[in-house]
Write a protein that holds these residues in place. Structure first.
Motif, PDB file in Angstrom:
ATOM      1  N   ASP A  50     -19.078 -57.804   8.478  1.00  0.00           N
ATOM      2  CA  ASP A  50     -17.729 -57.419   8.898  1.00  0.00           C
ATOM      3  C   ASP A  50     -17.542 -55.913   8.732  1.00  0.00           C
ATOM      4  O   ASP A  50     -17.281 -55.428   7.637  1.00  0.00           O
ATOM      5  CB  ASP A  50     -16.690 -58.179   8.076  1.00  0.00           C
ATOM      6  N   TYR A  51     -17.698 -55.184   9.821  1.00  0.00           N
ATOM      7  CA  TYR A  51     -17.541 -53.728   9.797  1.00  0.00           C
ATOM      8  C   TYR A  51     -16.079 -53.302   9.717  1.00  0.00           C
ATOM      9  O   TYR A  51     -15.784 -52.132   9.523  1.00  0.00           O
ATOM     10  CB  TYR A  51     -18.174 -53.105  11.045  1.00  0.00           C
ATOM     11  N   SER A  52     -15.141 -54.255   9.873  1.00  0.00           N
ATOM     12  CA  SER A  52     -13.714 -53.906   9.846  1.00  0.00           C
ATOM     13  C   SER A  52     -13.107 -54.011   8.445  1.00  0.00           C
ATOM     14  O   SER A  52     -11.968 -53.606   8.236  1.00  0.00           O
ATOM     15  CB  SER A  52     -12.937 -54.790  10.823  1.00  0.00           C
ATOM     16  N   GLY A  78     -12.272 -53.195   4.541  1.00  0.00           N
ATOM     17  CA  GLY A  78     -12.084 -51.947   3.807  1.00  0.00           C
ATOM     18  C   GLY A  78     -13.296 -51.665   2.929  1.00  0.00           C
ATOM     19  O   GLY A  78     -14.020 -52.578   2.535  1.00  0.00           O
ATOM     20  N   ASP A  88     -10.588 -47.322   5.603  1.00  0.00           N
ATOM     21  CA  ASP A  88      -9.964 -48.515   6.172  1.00  0.00           C
ATOM     22  C   ASP A  88     -10.995 -49.510   6.695  1.00  0.00           C
ATOM     23  O   ASP A  88     -10.723 -50.698   6.785  1.00  0.00           O
ATOM     24  CB  ASP A  88      -9.005 -48.139   7.301  1.00  0.00           C
ATOM     25  N   SER A  89     -12.171 -49.002   7.076  1.00  0.00           N
ATOM     26  CA  SER A  89     -13.211 -49.895   7.581  1.00  0.00           C
ATOM     27  C   SER A  89     -14.582 -49.441   7.091  1.00  0.00           C
ATOM     28  O   SER A  89     -14.796 -48.256   6.805  1.00  0.00           O
ATOM     29  CB  SER A  89     -13.207 -49.942   9.113  1.00  0.00           C
ATOM     30  N   GLU A 140     -16.151 -46.757   9.392  1.00  0.00           N
ATOM     31  CA  GLU A 140     -15.751 -45.375   9.137  1.00  0.00           C
ATOM     32  C   GLU A 140     -16.467 -44.811   7.905  1.00  0.00           C
ATOM     33  O   GLU A 140     -16.873 -43.650   7.894  1.00  0.00           O
ATOM     34  CB  GLU A 140     -14.240 -45.288   8.940  1.00  0.00           C
TER      35      GLU A 140
END
Length: 111
Positions: free
Chosen positions: A5-7, A9, A30-31, A34
Motif C-alpha cells: 500500500d503506497y498510499s 502514511g 502522507d504516503s 512520497e
C-alpha cells in the motif's frame, strides 16, 4: 513482491552522519510513495544506507526502500536522482585512452 500500500502514511528516519552535519531529521509523509521519492531522489546517496522507513509498524531499510521505489507498482512518476557529486568529480574533463598515463608514448622517456 506482495501487494504493498503506497498510499499509507509513512515516517522516514534518515541515518545519523558521523559528523552530524546533516540537517535531515525524522520526517512524516502522507504516503509511502512520497517518502520513497524523497529518500531516493532528494536525500544524499550516502544517507540511504542507514535510513529507516516506518509504515504501519513495519520497518524498511535502504535496500528495501530502493526495491519498493523500483517496483512496477510504484505510483508516482520518477524524476531520476540528482547526483550529489564529490568535489573531485569533473564531468567536463575526459582523458582520451592512452593520453595522460605513464604507458602512453608521450611519456615513454619517463620509464
Amino acid at each position: 513482491m506482495a501487494m504493498f500500500d503506497y498510499s499509507a502514511g509513512a515516517g522516514l528516519y534518515p541515518c545519523k552522519t558521523v559528523r552530524r552535519t546533516s540537517r535531515l531529521r525524522y520526517k512524516r509523509f502522507d504516503s509511502v510513495a512520497e517518502a520513497l521519492r524523497f529518500a531516493i531522489e532528494d536525500m544524499p546517496v550516502s544517507m540511504l544506507r542507514g535510513s529507516v522507513l516506518e509504515v504501519e509498524e513495519a520497518r524498511y531499510n535502504g535496500q528495501q526502500m530502493r526495491e519498493l521505489y523500483d517496483a512496477d507498482a510504484y505510483p508516482l512518476p520518477r524524476r531520476g536522482r540528482q547526483k550529489k557529486l564529490s568535489r573531485f568529480h569533473n564531468p567536463g574533463f575526459l582523458v582520451p585512452v592512452g593520453v595522460g598515463c605513464a604507458t602512453s608514448s608521450a611519456y615513454s622517456h619517463l620509464r
